[in-house]
Design a protein around this motif. Structure first.
Motif, PDB file in Angstrom:
ATOM      1  N   LEU A 267       0.841  -1.357   0.004  1.00  0.00           N
ATOM      2  CA  LEU A 267       0.246   0.059   0.213  1.00  0.00           C
ATOM      3  C   LEU A 267       0.781   1.216   0.038  1.00  0.00           C
ATOM      4  O   LEU A 267       1.622   1.457   0.805  1.00  0.00           O
ATOM      5  CB  LEU A 267      -0.900   0.036   1.414  1.00  0.00           C
ATOM      6  N   THR A 268       0.660   2.121  -0.908  1.00  0.00           N
ATOM      7  CA  THR A 268       1.341   3.487  -1.060  1.00  0.00           C
ATOM      8  C   THR A 268       0.337   4.592  -1.042  1.00  0.00           C
ATOM      9  O   THR A 268      -0.495   4.564  -1.614  1.00  0.00           O
ATOM     10  CB  THR A 268       2.000   3.429  -2.165  1.00  0.00           C
ATOM     11  N   VAL A 269       0.666   5.674  -0.552  1.00  0.00           N
ATOM     12  CA  VAL A 269       0.072   6.913  -0.721  1.00  0.00           C
ATOM     13  C   VAL A 269       0.819   7.969  -1.116  1.00  0.00           C
ATOM     14  O   VAL A 269       2.095   8.050  -0.694  1.00  0.00           O
ATOM     15  CB  VAL A 269      -0.599   7.309   0.655  1.00  0.00           C
ATOM     16  N   ARG A 270       0.528   8.859  -1.988  1.00  0.00           N
ATOM     17  CA  ARG A 270       1.150   9.934  -2.485  1.00  0.00           C
ATOM     18  C   ARG A 270       0.485  11.117  -2.371  1.00  0.00           C
ATOM     19  O   ARG A 270      -0.999  11.258  -2.841  1.00  0.00           O
ATOM     20  CB  ARG A 270       1.834   9.675  -3.868  1.00  0.00           C
ATOM     21  N   ARG A 271       0.872  12.076  -2.171  1.00  0.00           N
ATOM     22  CA  ARG A 271       0.340  13.694  -2.419  1.00  0.00           C
ATOM     23  C   ARG A 271      -0.225  13.680  -3.830  1.00  0.00           C
ATOM     24  O   ARG A 271       0.777  13.323  -4.575  1.00  0.00           O
ATOM     25  CB  ARG A 271       1.169  14.692  -2.142  1.00  0.00           C
ATOM     26  N   THR A 272      -1.260  14.363  -4.020  1.00  0.00           N
ATOM     27  CA  THR A 272      -1.742  14.614  -5.336  1.00  0.00           C
ATOM     28  C   THR A 272      -2.596  15.939  -5.354  1.00  0.00           C
ATOM     29  O   THR A 272      -2.820  16.645  -4.183  1.00  0.00           O
ATOM     30  CB  THR A 272      -2.854  13.398  -5.849  1.00  0.00           C
ATOM     31  N   GLU A 273      -2.418  16.583  -6.627  1.00  0.00           N
ATOM     32  CA  GLU A 273      -3.149  17.953  -6.706  1.00  0.00           C
ATOM     33  C   GLU A 273      -4.118  17.892  -7.389  1.00  0.00           C
ATOM     34  O   GLU A 273      -5.347  18.748  -7.322  1.00  0.00           O
ATOM     35  CB  GLU A 273      -2.160  19.001  -7.048  1.00  0.00           C
ATOM     36  N   SER A 274      -4.761  16.757  -8.197  1.00  0.00           N
ATOM     37  CA  SER A 274      -5.724  16.533  -8.941  1.00  0.00           C
ATOM     38  C   SER A 274      -6.276  15.430  -8.421  1.00  0.00           C
ATOM     39  O   SER A 274      -5.976  14.270  -8.075  1.00  0.00           O
ATOM     40  CB  SER A 274      -5.536  16.489 -10.569  1.00  0.00           C
TER      41      SER A 274
ATOM     42  N   LEU B 242      -2.117   6.669   8.297  1.00  0.00           N
ATOM     43  CA  LEU B 242      -1.002   7.608   8.900  1.00  0.00           C
ATOM     44  C   LEU B 242       0.242   6.747   8.968  1.00  0.00           C
ATOM     45  O   LEU B 242       1.188   7.456   8.939  1.00  0.00           O
ATOM     46  CB  LEU B 242      -1.353   8.013  10.342  1.00  0.00           C
ATOM     47  N   GLU B 243       0.288   5.659   9.246  1.00  0.00           N
ATOM     48  CA  GLU B 243       1.419   4.746   9.146  1.00  0.00           C
ATOM     49  C   GLU B 243       2.242   4.885   7.755  1.00  0.00           C
ATOM     50  O   GLU B 243       3.313   5.089   7.661  1.00  0.00           O
ATOM     51  CB  GLU B 243       1.410   3.189   9.530  1.00  0.00           C
ATOM     52  N   VAL B 244       1.444   4.783   6.809  1.00  0.00           N
ATOM     53  CA  VAL B 244       1.672   4.719   5.428  1.00  0.00           C
ATOM     54  C   VAL B 244       2.204   6.094   5.100  1.00  0.00           C
ATOM     55  O   VAL B 244       3.117   6.335   4.429  1.00  0.00           O
ATOM     56  CB  VAL B 244       0.909   4.036   4.413  1.00  0.00           C
ATOM     57  N   VAL B 245       1.660   7.181   5.600  1.00  0.00           N
ATOM     58  CA  VAL B 245       1.958   8.474   5.059  1.00  0.00           C
ATOM     59  C   VAL B 245       3.296   8.879   5.709  1.00  0.00           C
ATOM     60  O   VAL B 245       4.202   9.255   4.973  1.00  0.00           O
ATOM     61  CB  VAL B 245       1.186   9.399   5.610  1.00  0.00           C
ATOM     62  N   GLU B 246       3.654   8.331   6.870  1.00  0.00           N
ATOM     63  CA  GLU B 246       5.110   8.562   7.684  1.00  0.00           C
ATOM     64  C   GLU B 246       6.189   7.620   6.811  1.00  0.00           C
ATOM     65  O   GLU B 246       7.164   8.130   6.672  1.00  0.00           O
ATOM     66  CB  GLU B 246       4.908   8.383   9.028  1.00  0.00           C
ATOM     67  N   ALA B 247       5.618   6.172   6.775  1.00  0.00           N
ATOM     68  CA  ALA B 247       6.696   5.474   6.120  1.00  0.00           C
ATOM     69  C   ALA B 247       7.059   5.334   4.756  1.00  0.00           C
ATOM     70  O   ALA B 247       7.820   4.838   4.096  1.00  0.00           O
ATOM     71  CB  ALA B 247       6.312   4.096   6.715  1.00  0.00           C
ATOM     72  N   GLY B 248       6.002   5.930   3.988  1.00  0.00           N
ATOM     73  CA  GLY B 248       6.002   5.690   2.499  1.00  0.00           C
ATOM     74  C   GLY B 248       5.113   4.710   1.859  1.00  0.00           C
ATOM     75  O   GLY B 248       4.543   4.722   0.924  1.00  0.00           O
ATOM     76  N   SER B 249       5.164   3.536   2.589  1.00  0.00           N
ATOM     77  CA  SER B 249       4.387   2.390   1.943  1.00  0.00           C
ATOM     78  C   SER B 249       4.370   1.141   3.112  1.00  0.00           C
ATOM     79  O   SER B 249       5.531   1.215   3.977  1.00  0.00           O
ATOM     80  CB  SER B 249       4.867   1.708   0.693  1.00  0.00           C
ATOM     81  N   THR B 250       3.580   0.182   2.883  1.00  0.00           N
ATOM     82  CA  THR B 250       3.615  -1.156   3.832  1.00  0.00           C
ATOM     83  C   THR B 250       2.786  -2.106   3.282  1.00  0.00           C
ATOM     84  O   THR B 250       1.908  -2.017   2.569  1.00  0.00           O
ATOM     85  CB  THR B 250       2.895  -0.230   5.224  1.00  0.00           C
ATOM     86  N   ALA B 251       3.053  -3.348   3.731  1.00  0.00           N
ATOM     87  CA  ALA B 251       2.324  -4.396   3.111  1.00  0.00           C
ATOM     88  C   ALA B 251       1.066  -4.544   4.019  1.00  0.00           C
ATOM     89  O   ALA B 251       1.001  -4.522   5.281  1.00  0.00           O
ATOM     90  CB  ALA B 251       3.249  -5.787   3.562  1.00  0.00           C
TER      91      ALA B 251
ATOM     92  N   THR C 221      -4.067  16.279   5.579  1.00  0.00           N
ATOM     93  CA  THR C 221      -3.379  17.703   5.575  1.00  0.00           C
ATOM     94  C   THR C 221      -3.202  18.286   4.160  1.00  0.00           C
ATOM     95  O   THR C 221      -3.065  19.412   3.775  1.00  0.00           O
ATOM     96  CB  THR C 221      -1.883  17.829   6.030  1.00  0.00           C
ATOM     97  N   ASP C 222      -3.242  17.416   3.207  1.00  0.00           N
ATOM     98  CA  ASP C 222      -3.141  17.351   1.518  1.00  0.00           C
ATOM     99  C   ASP C 222      -3.946  16.288   1.098  1.00  0.00           C
ATOM    100  O   ASP C 222      -4.584  15.525   1.929  1.00  0.00           O
ATOM    101  CB  ASP C 222      -1.815  17.052   1.107  1.00  0.00           C
ATOM    102  N   TYR C 223      -4.184  16.365  -0.251  1.00  0.00           N
ATOM    103  CA  TYR C 223      -4.863  15.372  -0.716  1.00  0.00           C
ATOM    104  C   TYR C 223      -3.837  14.000  -1.062  1.00  0.00           C
ATOM    105  O   TYR C 223      -2.857  14.426  -1.695  1.00  0.00           O
ATOM    106  CB  TYR C 223      -5.635  15.693  -2.430  1.00  0.00           C
ATOM    107  N   PHE C 224      -4.518  12.776  -0.497  1.00  0.00           N
ATOM    108  CA  PHE C 224      -3.556  11.710  -0.817  1.00  0.00           C
ATOM    109  C   PHE C 224      -4.220  10.578  -1.767  1.00  0.00           C
ATOM    110  O   PHE C 224      -5.317  10.205  -1.341  1.00  0.00           O
ATOM    111  CB  PHE C 224      -3.081  11.054   0.684  1.00  0.00           C
TER     112      PHE C 224
END
Length: 75
Positions: free
Chosen positions: A13-20, A42-51, A67-70
């Motif tokens: 699982l990965t989350v990334r900031r997006t503007e659209s 929140l764990e993924v936001v801090e770590a970048g990704s997790t299984a 705090t942004d769109y993810f």
């Protein structure tokens, strides 16, 4: 009887900031997530990704407002 390999039931699982926000995305605010999904997010936001297991509450291409769109994705 065969055993199930739990590693095969998990994806990254990965989350990334997006503007659209893609038209096909489900948009949710963090306060709409269950406690478990919020903790994982929140764990993924801090770590970048997790299984995680695929049946988790967060779906591919969901957009979570924090705090942004993810944008959520599974690799």
């Amino acid at each position: 009887m065969s055993s199930i390999d739990t590693e095969s039931l998990q994806r990254q699982l990965t989350v990334r900031r997006t503007e659209s926000i893609p038209a096909s995305s489900r948009v949710r605010h963090v306060d709409q997530l269950s406690e478990e999904a919020l903790t994982r997010f929140l764990e993924v936001v801090e770590a970048g990704s997790t299984a995680v297991r695929e049946d988790m509450e967060l779906a591919d291409d969901d957009v979570i407002i924090h705090t942004d769109y993810f944008c959520v994705s599974y690799d």
